[in-house]
Design a protein around this motif. Structure first.
Motif, mmCIF file in Angstrom:
data_model
loop_
_atom_site.group_PDB
_atom_site.id
_atom_site.type_symbol
_atom_site.label_atom_id
_atom_site.label_comp_id
_atom_site.label_asym_id
_atom_site.label_seq_id
_atom_site.Cartn_x
_atom_site.Cartn_y
_atom_site.Cartn_z
ATOM 1 N N GLN A 93 -21.586 -7.230 46.227
ATOM 2 C CA GLN A 93 -23.042 -6.669 45.304
ATOM 3 C C GLN A 93 -24.060 -6.763 46.491
ATOM 4 O O GLN A 93 -24.954 -5.806 46.751
ATOM 5 C CB GLN A 93 -23.302 -7.443 44.176
ATOM 6 C CG GLN A 93 -24.529 -6.911 43.368
ATOM 7 C CD GLN A 93 -24.387 -5.285 43.077
ATOM 8 O OE1 GLN A 93 -23.405 -5.067 42.610
ATOM 9 N NE2 GLN A 93 -25.292 -4.452 43.365
ATOM 10 N N ARG A 96 -24.151 -4.026 49.135
ATOM 11 C CA ARG A 96 -24.708 -2.973 48.799
ATOM 12 C C ARG A 96 -26.164 -2.848 48.629
ATOM 13 O O ARG A 96 -26.901 -1.937 48.922
ATOM 14 C CB ARG A 96 -24.014 -2.485 47.205
ATOM 15 C CG ARG A 96 -22.657 -2.032 47.575
ATOM 16 C CD ARG A 96 -22.415 -1.236 46.115
ATOM 17 N NE ARG A 96 -22.116 -2.349 45.112
ATOM 18 C CZ ARG A 96 -21.004 -3.031 44.927
ATOM 19 N NH1 ARG A 96 -20.049 -2.796 45.808
ATOM 20 N NH2 ARG A 96 -20.991 -3.830 44.206
ATOM 21 N N ASP A 97 -26.646 -4.010 47.999
ATOM 22 C CA ASP A 97 -28.055 -4.160 47.738
ATOM 23 C C ASP A 97 -28.691 -4.092 49.200
ATOM 24 O O ASP A 97 -29.700 -3.644 49.422
ATOM 25 C CB ASP A 97 -28.351 -5.486 47.110
ATOM 26 C CG ASP A 97 -27.852 -5.346 45.657
ATOM 27 O OD1 ASP A 97 -27.597 -4.251 45.140
ATOM 28 O OD2 ASP A 97 -28.161 -6.398 44.923
ATOM 29 N N ILE A 100 -29.656 -0.831 50.843
ATOM 30 C CA ILE A 100 -30.927 -0.326 50.362
ATOM 31 C C ILE A 100 -32.101 -0.533 51.109
ATOM 32 O O ILE A 100 -32.876 0.032 51.424
ATOM 33 C CB ILE A 100 -30.920 -0.381 48.823
ATOM 34 C CG1 ILE A 100 -29.584 0.169 48.132
ATOM 35 C CG2 ILE A 100 -32.081 0.251 48.309
ATOM 36 C CD1 ILE A 100 -29.796 -0.231 46.634
ATOM 37 N N LYS A 108 -38.946 3.910 50.386
ATOM 38 C CA LYS A 108 -39.189 5.402 50.061
ATOM 39 C C LYS A 108 -39.194 5.567 48.477
ATOM 40 O O LYS A 108 -39.045 6.519 48.133
ATOM 41 C CB LYS A 108 -38.135 6.283 50.848
ATOM 42 C CG LYS A 108 -38.343 6.523 52.372
ATOM 43 C CD LYS A 108 -37.214 7.572 52.739
ATOM 44 C CE LYS A 108 -37.021 7.314 54.349
ATOM 45 N NZ LYS A 108 -35.948 7.713 54.994
ATOM 46 N N GLY A 109 -39.148 4.458 47.934
ATOM 47 C CA GLY A 109 -39.199 4.700 46.382
ATOM 48 C C GLY A 109 -37.842 4.821 45.893
ATOM 49 O O GLY A 109 -37.684 5.365 44.682
ATOM 50 N N ARG A 110 -36.791 4.705 46.649
ATOM 51 C CA ARG A 110 -35.546 4.877 45.915
ATOM 52 C C ARG A 110 -34.701 3.743 45.813
ATOM 53 O O ARG A 110 -34.800 2.697 46.561
ATOM 54 C CB ARG A 110 -34.835 5.845 47.038
ATOM 55 C CG ARG A 110 -34.689 7.343 46.614
ATOM 56 C CD ARG A 110 -33.806 8.185 47.549
ATOM 57 N NE ARG A 110 -34.410 8.521 48.715
ATOM 58 C CZ ARG A 110 -33.972 7.973 50.005
ATOM 59 N NH1 ARG A 110 -32.819 7.585 50.016
ATOM 60 N NH2 ARG A 110 -34.783 8.300 50.818
ATOM 61 N N ASN A 111 -33.825 3.922 45.041
ATOM 62 C CA ASN A 111 -32.845 2.620 44.815
ATOM 63 C C ASN A 111 -31.309 3.086 45.107
ATOM 64 O O ASN A 111 -30.586 2.577 44.596
ATOM 65 C CB ASN A 111 -32.997 2.234 43.320
ATOM 66 C CG ASN A 111 -33.285 0.795 43.239
ATOM 67 O OD1 ASN A 111 -32.803 0.010 43.909
ATOM 68 N ND2 ASN A 111 -33.844 0.379 42.070
ATOM 69 N N PHE A 112 -31.252 4.050 46.091
ATOM 70 C CA PHE A 112 -30.016 4.277 46.594
ATOM 71 C C PHE A 112 -30.070 4.872 47.811
ATOM 72 O O PHE A 112 -31.147 5.013 48.471
ATOM 73 C CB PHE A 112 -29.523 5.319 45.698
ATOM 74 C CG PHE A 112 -29.875 6.664 45.878
ATOM 75 C CD1 PHE A 112 -29.399 7.765 46.616
ATOM 76 C CD2 PHE A 112 -30.821 7.084 44.729
ATOM 77 C CE1 PHE A 112 -30.005 8.858 46.668
ATOM 78 C CE2 PHE A 112 -31.420 8.318 44.812
ATOM 79 C CZ PHE A 112 -31.016 9.233 45.800
ATOM 80 N N TYR A 114 -29.297 7.364 50.926
ATOM 81 C CA TYR A 114 -29.063 8.694 50.993
ATOM 82 C C TYR A 114 -28.352 8.770 52.628
ATOM 83 O O TYR A 114 -28.933 7.718 53.170
ATOM 84 C CB TYR A 114 -30.271 9.765 51.022
ATOM 85 C CG TYR A 114 -29.917 11.158 50.633
ATOM 86 C CD1 TYR A 114 -29.148 11.617 49.415
ATOM 87 C CD2 TYR A 114 -30.114 12.201 51.683
ATOM 88 C CE1 TYR A 114 -28.548 13.063 49.460
ATOM 89 C CE2 TYR A 114 -29.805 13.597 51.345
ATOM 90 C CZ TYR A 114 -28.931 13.847 50.361
ATOM 91 O OH TYR A 114 -28.679 15.135 50.147
ATOM 92 N N PHE A 115 -27.641 9.664 52.693
ATOM 93 C CA PHE A 115 -26.733 9.718 53.812
ATOM 94 C C PHE A 115 -27.568 9.431 55.024
ATOM 95 O O PHE A 115 -27.426 8.895 56.210
ATOM 96 C CB PHE A 115 -25.360 10.500 53.701
ATOM 97 C CG PHE A 115 -26.076 11.970 54.108
ATOM 98 C CD1 PHE A 115 -25.838 12.453 55.676
ATOM 99 C CD2 PHE A 115 -26.474 12.869 53.133
ATOM 100 C CE1 PHE A 115 -26.398 13.889 55.775
ATOM 101 C CE2 PHE A 115 -26.944 14.109 53.708
ATOM 102 C CZ PHE A 115 -26.923 14.560 54.966
ATOM 103 N N THR A 200 -18.579 0.602 49.021
ATOM 104 C CA THR A 200 -19.700 1.512 49.120
ATOM 105 C C THR A 200 -19.438 2.691 47.979
ATOM 106 O O THR A 200 -18.725 3.263 47.889
ATOM 107 C CB THR A 200 -19.807 2.038 50.542
ATOM 108 O OG1 THR A 200 -19.797 1.030 51.562
ATOM 109 C CG2 THR A 200 -21.043 2.977 50.857
ATOM 110 N N SER A 201 -20.884 2.861 47.337
ATOM 111 C CA SER A 201 -20.983 3.703 46.458
ATOM 112 C C SER A 201 -20.777 5.194 47.100
ATOM 113 O O SER A 201 -21.168 5.608 47.854
ATOM 114 C CB SER A 201 -22.383 3.645 46.064
ATOM 115 O OG SER A 201 -22.574 4.719 44.834
#
Lengths: 227, 1400
Positions: A93, A96-97, A100, A108-112, A114-115, A200-201
């Motif tokens: 975990q 993964r965190d 981010i 950038k205000g995202r919680n994931f 992007y490639f 990885t998600s």
């Protein structure tokens, strides 16, 4: 040899603070790159994974690396501790965190991730995490292991998943392993197939993991060098 | 009240998730109060793409096995707050996660109330346990919420439960749903009780509005809804306040985010739930936030700094200047994919499946423009966002991820508008499907694949817009209802979309095209088979067109023969060598390397290369490459040589050679597109799910990422649909050869001449009887005694008979030969791009003119002509059928007059080559104008007058002739080559219905992407009416032949194409026999049946055994459900057994098999999912069967899978039930729906005929009567099977017009003749209904005649050898008794042909 959760927590805190001092005290660099964490209690129940990892450690001591460089101020001691104490669930975990954080997605205000963020991930950080995963799985886990499997899979994501044990079967139906609820992933170094972790998600597409495995840090073997 | 009525209409009209802008303040791109990250779950979500809650294993009979309890939220700590209980039912699972989050927020944060909440997915209510739980929950609920309850039977269940509780519920909020559910609405004094009471008012109004301004009606309603709440706000009365609450709730609901739903629940709770109201006394009410809504339509991107863009200029400013450079996408060269999204997923932030596809596309270097619309009309945003400022399309391919029709979604579609919008954009249009009613695992383990309701809504309807490639791309996660992408499907979707885009971008000269021809059944003589298509001539035409458009066709020859020779090797090869031209030898190493699923084929075929398409070492690809065009031969199914495999074909896979062929196309030849050439090959029939392929389904694995265009006969929409859905092919329809009247020949011609002379001399006592005697003897020579009751030739002397009896005799014979003469016969084979000649067009138009079209206010030509002499055409038909000489004569005269009139019309536009170049209207020319002044008649009127009907009323013909002129234009319009090129060039190909051009001239012009119909629209009212008539005729006939008793049980065969062409007539026949009636819901969809009371029925309920073709099962599973429910209703009706044979038999079966009455009443059978046909046809085609028993076993095994409405997710093997049901059958019955696919043209009809099977099963071993309904003409008939076989043989196999027509096309023609012969023998094998004279006469025509024999042998020796074999086989199996001499000749001939083929 058993470690309680409290002990692990203590170790993590200890390790963190010693890392801080490592940056402030020049003489500290001469010291060994790990601290020895002695258990203070050995009573409460622990996760089976931790138990396994702990009992496999013959000298009953867990060495937690402290020289864990980051190009973006990320603190990897918790990861090192989790791995060292065999808490693979938490380590997974954390990893993964961490992606981010270090990819700038959070900024950038995202919680994931992007490639397209992957290229922003510093090689230093990937190398640090990779060495930890490698070290504590005896070369079984880590992105570099997955990269090898990916190459063997000739670009077929499904084949890749099968190779690293991310799929399972229900009767005749093949499906991806479940992660939430009762996780079906194998948080056990001995039992898991090569490359099984970190997870990885792919919930937002397979391009993220593909990009990760294409990161320039894996172009050569430099990442293996301890700093 | 008028407001509510209008609002209700609006809700209905909009159907699903619509939204509007609440006020000008919340437009723009901000998403006030909801930060972008706030609703993402706590970290990068895991990769898991499966459903963690469902029980594993195959579905337990139901389509979905989710458990609503997993979604129940109970406040952990009510802290003394009053608890409001909420039950909701939704179609769209994405609401679950928002509801759950909203409820948790209230429980955590509110001081005044707590909420207990449980949600149901509509589909779950089918499950009994879930339904009971639902009842219980509703009984304890305070608030009920429902949304998009559009499935009739489930809507009824909701009403059943909620209606009795309505008074106790504090509020009922129903968002767009069926009217009866909408009527449950209750917010204080606000109700919709009167809604839909006069449902026709609403639907009429909607229809009218729609006609007036297309779907912009919906837009208008949206506007109204936008303003309504604001207006209501200022109205003081309580009623208005309640209405306002409802409207606000609806807005909150549409907003969909947890914040919005929290506001909804808070508002409703504090205003309407008594304990909460009480506890809040003295406290200040929480002021609910204004609904937070995204703009109505916009562009969305997962990583954009603002949530949405309202114009594409702003979007591309950011996208091209910031995102693309960062992502490494070259904006100058990148293809651009347009994506259409559903707004509710963006509202509820349930978007990972969208993000997934976008990231896969972008990581492949492509640009993406993803748009959404709040309404159900996506055409607006398509027009607004997919074009640049100069009006040029920005996108190269469009993918619709909503799965819905482009205009109207699941509610009321406007396919015409959709197609027009898409054509203007002119890009390939894919419609991908998210799983809604099933979990990922249920779909994965289901043999049926996609849930039938979704197939109807999200596959069938988009196809009518022109959509291609229904690829499943996302699943649902059970616990939260969130959508999750299916990684491998999303990758495939991205690959395929980009390959389609590539067809537009790549220069023609560089594009590689693989033309794939078939060999079916597998045999040398069959290479290049396609129904009614002159394959090599058509390839020639395609090559020429490719060259013209700049494709590199290398040194391709320009004659049909040379092309054929190049593929079939050298000119001598056809005779001397069985080898086709080898294009490529693939080593097994290369094969395994390039074919990822190769190992899976070993289970059935052993290790590669095997012995099919193999030289022992390598896999062999047959074909020939010319420049960038490869003409390849699709390998066979693989059954040849091992017919026993047929019995076990359920788990079959393609053989290595088959796989190698497609691997070659994709990875070695590197085709940009494949063109499948004609109806039909084997790719789409490979094992796999029915609809909604997974990555383990063979059609999917084989076609992989290749775009596929498929030339398909326009009259076969059902199988074309299989090709579209299973092999992701876009079809290009082609014309079947023009049908002409069969005409008369030999003895039949003499008969007609004799009858003509009799007509002049019947009063002449000397000559008249002599002619009758000649007629009688000639009729015997022509074997008409089998069809008409004739007096004994030896003893009869007409001179001694009365003139009335003589007339009767002649009338009967005349009627029979007229049937033969006027039967339609497709002549020759069609060449792609060649429109029919004027003569050919006349034949088609005459038949079009024969039908009444009341819906278009068009009267048939025979009816108008008959009216001119004061007769009703139906009377004349009746007299004709009964052999009344005067009526037979009159009918013949009317037929001639009709032909003359149509000829006169067509001749106006015919050039000197006998072709119609440009249709000249008879209505707008000057001479017509002057003609009117001077009283001159139109040419067609004059023709009718000349044919003996001087009283014809010209004005009565005007509508019809105008229509015929339009049809003529369509017939000669030629877009076949154009259609092929549109696909290969990456354009949008217009959709068109498939079917019978005579019944439905909209099928024309060809060269369009064919679709079936909206399955929920059948059977139509008209079809039900016609079917009742046919059933009446059928029962009359059976009663007459059965001593006045009704038959107890009838075995039925149902075909997909048949039901498409007739809008469900045969399906309606089944219902009529059983005595149930289909009922349409208020949206015109048929999804319910009701029992017709016995008093009204006036006869017993006849039992049925329905054998559905595999294609029917694929297309109409909801209709199977309808039939099964109807039959079970009949079985369970407590009625006297002598009046209810369904019940009678089911009771017996229940006892015998030890099952419940309901389970025993299974009467709807088909193949197991994903398998097709009884394979009896295949066995007969390759002769590899020993006894009829074997064929019958095969039939029982393969067709014995029962559909059960109580377990609708599966086809259950029920061989015993099938047998016990068939055992009581008195009659077998099939429908013949079009003349061009008749019972000896294809193997399907006899393949599924159970006549001999039933005979074997019956206790008395009596052969059931075998009947066929022929609805190919206005004068519908029920004939015996034997009659039909004779009629078919006389009009085709034995008719010089037919076989000469076939022979004129050469190679393929011989094969066509052989096919008829083989199919005729099939009827001997399965039904024993072929007269000896048919074989005898055929032998005389094709074998005894030395000249003919030689022609056949020279033209296609392989096919001729098969003919000889068929004759010998027919004799050997005891179907044909003939002279020793004939047999010896055949045996010698066999040896001779064999030698020639082997090159000895």
């Amino acid at each position: 040899m058993k470690l309680s959760r409290a002990t692990i927590f203590t170790c993590a805190v200890l390790a963190s603070s010693s890392l801080v001092s490592a940056f402030t005290t020049p003489s500290f660099a001469a010291r060994p790159t790990s601290v020895v964490c002695r258990p203070m209690t050995a009573t409460a129940e622990a996760t089976s994974a931790a138990e396994e990892a702990a009992s496999s450690s013959e000298d009953a001591e867990i060495q937690i690396p402290t020289n864990l460089p980051s190009a973006c101020g990320m603190d990897y001691v918790p990861l090192a501790t989790m791995l060292a104490t065999g808490d693979l669930v938490a380590a997974d975990q954390f990893t993964r965190d961490a992606l981010i954080e270090i990819s700038g997605a959070k900024a950038k205000g995202r919680n994931f991730v992007y490639f397209t963020d992957v290229k922003n991930i510093p090689s230093t950080d990937l190398a640090t995490m990779e060495r930890l995963w490698n070290k504590f799985s005896k070369g079984k886990f880590g992105y570099s292991v997955q990269k090898k499997k990916w190459n063997q899979s000739k670009g077929d994501f499904e084949v890749f998943c099968r190779k690293i044990g991310w799929t399972t079967t229900d009767g005749e139906v093949e499906r991806k392993k479940r992660w939430f609820g009762a996780s079906e992933f194998i948080y056990d170094v001995k039992k898991a197939p090569e490359g099984h972790l970190p997870l990885t998600s792919a919930l937002r597409g397979t391009s993220l993991i593909k990009s990760l495995l294409k990161h320039p840090v894996w172009d050569n073997e430099d990442w293996k060098k301890e700093p | 009240m008028v407001h509510f009525r209008t609002a209700a209409i609006a809700l209905l009209a909009m159907g699903a998730t619509t939204a509007w802008q609440p006020s000008s303040t919340s437009t723009g791109t901000s998403f006030a109060g909801l930060s972008k990250a706030s609703f993402r779950s706590k970290s990068a979500l895991p990769m898991v793409v499966t459903d963690p809650t469902t029980t594993s294993g195959p579905m337990a009979g139901a389509f979905t096995a989710n458990n609503a309890d997993k979604r129940r939220v109970i406040p952990e700590d009510p802290r003394g707050r009053p608890t409001m209980k909420v039950v909701y039912v939704v179609l769209e699972s994405q609401y679950q996660s928002s509801m759950t989050a909203a409820v948790k927020r209230i429980n955590a944060g509110s001081d005044n109330m707590a909420v207990e909440c449980v949600g149901y997915l509509l589909e779950e209510l089918r499950n009994n346990d879930a339904f009971e739980q639902f009842k219980k929950d509703v009984n304890e609920a305070d608030i009920f919420i429902g949304s998009l309850i559009f499935v009739q039977e489930l809507a009824e269940k909701v009403v059943e439960v909620v209606q009795p509780r309505r008074d106790q519920l504090d509020a009922v909020l129903i968002f767009p749903s069926m009217p009866e559910v909408m009527r449950l609405n209750k917010v204080g004094s606000f109700t919709m009780k009167n809604l839909g009471q006069s449902k026709s008012v609403i639907s009429d109004f909607m229809k009218k509005k729609k006609q007036e301004d297309g779907s912009s009606f919906e837009e208008g309603m949206l506007k109204l809804l936008r303003t309504l709440p604001k207006v209501l706000k200022f109205l003081p009365s309580d009623k208005a306040a309640d209405a306002r609450t409802f409207m606000m709730s609806f807005q909150y609901w549409l907003g969909g985010s947890p914040e919005n739903l929290e506001s909804l629940l808070t508002m409703v709770g504090q205003d309407y739930v008594a304990p909460i109201k009480a506890s809040m006394e003295g406290k200040e009410k929480v002021v609910a936030a204004e609904p937070v809504l995204l703009p109505d339509k916009a562009i969305w991107h997962p990583v954009a700094p603002s949530i949405v863009f309202e114009n594409n200029q702003k979007y591309f400013e950011w996208y091209n200047n910031e995102f693309c450079p960062d992502a490494g996408i070259d904006t100058k060269t990148a293809p651009t994919i347009g994506i259409i999204l559903q707004k509710s997923h963006i509202n509820t932030k349930d978007d990972t499946h969208y993000v997934s596809l976008i990231s896969e596309l972008e990581s492949r270097g492509s640009r993406v423009v993803a748009i959404y619309s709040g309404g159900l009309d996506f055409s607006g945003p398509v027009e607004e966002y997919f074009y640049d400022a100069s009006g040029k399309p920005i996108v190269d391919t469009v993918i619709n991820l909503t799965g819905f029709a482009l205009v109207g979604g699941p509610a009321s579609q406007d396919h015409k508008k959709a197609a027009a919008v898409l054509k203007r954009l002119n890009r390939p249009y894919m419609c991908a499907v998210p799983l809604v009613f099933q979990s990922f695992e249920e779909w994965q383990s289901s043999e049926l694949g996609l849930h039938p309701i979704q197939v109807a809504l999200q596959v069938s309807l988009p196809e009518i817009d022109g959509a291609i490639e229904p690829i499943i791309f996302a699943g649902r996660e059970g616990a939260t209802g969130r959508s999750v992408p299916l990684a491998d499907r999303v990758n495939l979707l991205a690959d395929r979309a980009l390959k389609w885009a590539n067809l537009r971008i790549k220069p023609a000269a560089e594009k590689k095209i693989a033309v794939t021809i078939f060999s079916f059944p597998p045999d040398k003589g069959n290479v290049g088979t396609a129904a009614y298509l002159d394959v090599f001539d058509s390839i020639k035409a395609v090559l020429a067109e490719l060259k013209k458009q700049g494709y590199d066709i290398g040194d391709a020859p320009d004659t049909k023969e040379q092309i054929m020779e190049a593929v079939l090797n050298d000119p001598e090869a056809r005779i001397s060598s069985p080898e086709l031209n080898v294009a490529y030898r693939m080593s097994t190493d290369e094969y395994y390397e390039l074919t990822p699923y190769a190992k899976d084929l070993e289970e059935n075929w052993g290790p590669a290369p095997g012995n099919l398409n193999s030289d022992g070492q390598n896999l062999v690809v047959y074909g020939k490459q010319f420049g960038n065009v490869f003409i390849g031969v699709q390998p066979s199914f693989g059954y040849e040589g091992d017919p026993m495999r047929l019995l076990f074909a359920k788990s079959a896979s393609p053989h290595h050679g088959f796989a190698a062929y497609y691997t070659y196309l994709e990875k070695i030849f590197k085709a940009d597109a494949v063109l499948h050439f004609g109806t039909h090959g084997s790719l789409e029939f490979m094992p796999g799910k029915q609809v909604g392929m997974s990555g383990t389904c063979y059609p999917d694995r084989l076609i992989s990422s290749l775009p596929s265009a498929y030339l398909y006969a326009a009259n076969n929409p059902s199988e074309a649909t299989i090709a579209k859905r299973r092999s992701y092919s876009a079809t290009v329809s082609y014309l079947t050869p023009p049908a002409e009247n069969a005409g008369l020949y030999k003895g039949l011609k003499e008969l007609k001449e004799l009858i003509s002379s009799y007509q002049g001399l019947r009063e002449n006592e000397g000559r008249g009887p002599a002619i009758v005697n000649s007629i009688l003897s000639t009729a015997y020579t022509c074997n008409l005694d089998k069809d008409v009751e004739l007096p004994n030739l030896e003893t009869y002397d007409s001179a001694k008979d009365t003139p009335e009896n003589r007339d009767k005799l002649v009338g009967a014979v005349y009627s029979q030969i007229m049937q033969i003469e006027s039967r339609l016969l497709p002549c020759g084979l069609h060449t792609v791009g060649v429109p029919p000649t004027a003569e050919e067009a006349i034949a088609t138009l005459v038949n079009i003119a024969q039908l009444d079209r009341p819906e278009d206010k068009i009267e048939s030509l025979p009816r108008a002509i008959a009216a001119s002499i004061g007769r009703d055409i139906n009377d004349i038909y009746r007299g004709n059928n009964n052999g009344v000489l005067d009526d037979v004569e009159l009918n013949a005269k009317i037929v001639d007059a009709s032909r003359a009139a149509v000829r006169a019309l067509v001749m106006q536009s015919t050039d000197s080559n006998g072709r119609v170049k440009e249709v000249k209207s008879v209505f707008d020319d000057l001479s017509g104008f002057f003609g009117k002044l001077t009283g001159a008649k139109k040419p067609y009127t004059q023709a009718i007058i000349n044919a003996g009907f001087p009283q014809i009323d010209e004005s009565r013909l005007e509508n019809l002739m105008g229509y015929l002129e339009f049809c003529l234009k369509q017939i000669v319009a030629n877009n076949e080559l154009g259609g092929i090129m549109e696909l290969l060039n990456g354009d949008f190909l217009m959709p068109a219905p498939g079917g019978d051009p005579i019944r439905n001239p909209d099928v024309l012009p060809t060269g369009r992407n064919m679709h079936a119909l909206d399955p929920s629209s059948i059977p139509t009212k008209a079809a039900v009416d016609v079917s009742e008539d046919v059933v009446r005729k059928l029962l009359e006939r059976l009663k007459q032949d059965n001593g006045g008793n009704y038959p107890e049980s009838i075995a039925f065969t149902l075909w997909g194409t048949d039901n498409i062409k007739t809008y469900g007539e045969s399906l309606a026949q089944v219902l009529a026999l059983v005595g149930v009636r289909p009922v349409a819901d208020s949206l015109g969809r048929v999804n319910k049946v009701e029992l017709i009371p016995l008093e009204e029925l006036g006869r017993p309920r006849i039992d049925v055994v329905v054998s559905c073709s595999g294609v029917f099962r694929d297309l109409f599973i909801n209709q199977m459900n309808l039939m099964d429910r109807g039959i079970k209703m009949a079985a369970e009706a407590d009625e006297p057994l002598e009046m209810n044979f369904v019940r009678k038999h089911a009771l017996d079966q229940a006892k015998e098999l030890g099952v419940s009455l309901r389970d025993a009443a299974c009467r709807v059978f088909s193949n197991s999912a994903g398998s097709y046909s009884a394979n009896v046809g295949l066995a007969i085609e390759n002769g590899g069967w020993e006894s009829e028993n074997q064929l019958q076993e095969q039939f029982l095994t393969r067709k014995g899978f029962a559909f059960n409405a109580d377990k609708p997710g599966m086809m259950e093997q029920q061989a015993e039930l099938f047998k016990t049901a068939l055992k009581t059958v008195d009659c077998t019955f099939q429908n013949l729906d079009s003349s061009e696919i008749s019972i000896t043209d294809v193997s399907h009809y006899y393949d599924s005929d159970p006549t001999k099977v039933v005979q074997g099963l019956r206790d008395d071993k009596k052969k059931p009567m075998a009947l066929m309904a022929d609805t190919t003409t206005a004068n519908a008939q029920v004939r015996t099977l034997a009659e039909t076989v004779r009629l078919d043989a006389r009009t085709k196999l034995l008719n010089p017009k037919f076989y000469e027509g076939m022979l004129s096309t050469g190679y393929e023609g011989v094969r066509e003749i052989q096919k008829r012969l083989r199919n005729t023998m099939g009827w001997s094998a399965t039904a024993g209904e072929v007269d000896n004279f048919v074989f005898e006469d055929a032998n005389a025509v094709f074998i005894e005649d030395r000249e003919m024999q030689q022609r056949l042998l020279d033209t296609n020796p392989n096919a001729f050898r098969d003919m000889v074999t068929t004759f010998l086989e027919a004799n050997g199996r005891g179907y044909w008794e003939t002279s020793e001499e004939n047999i010896e000749r055949l045996q010698e001939l066999y040896a001779e042909v064999e030698d020639r083929i082997e090159g000895v």
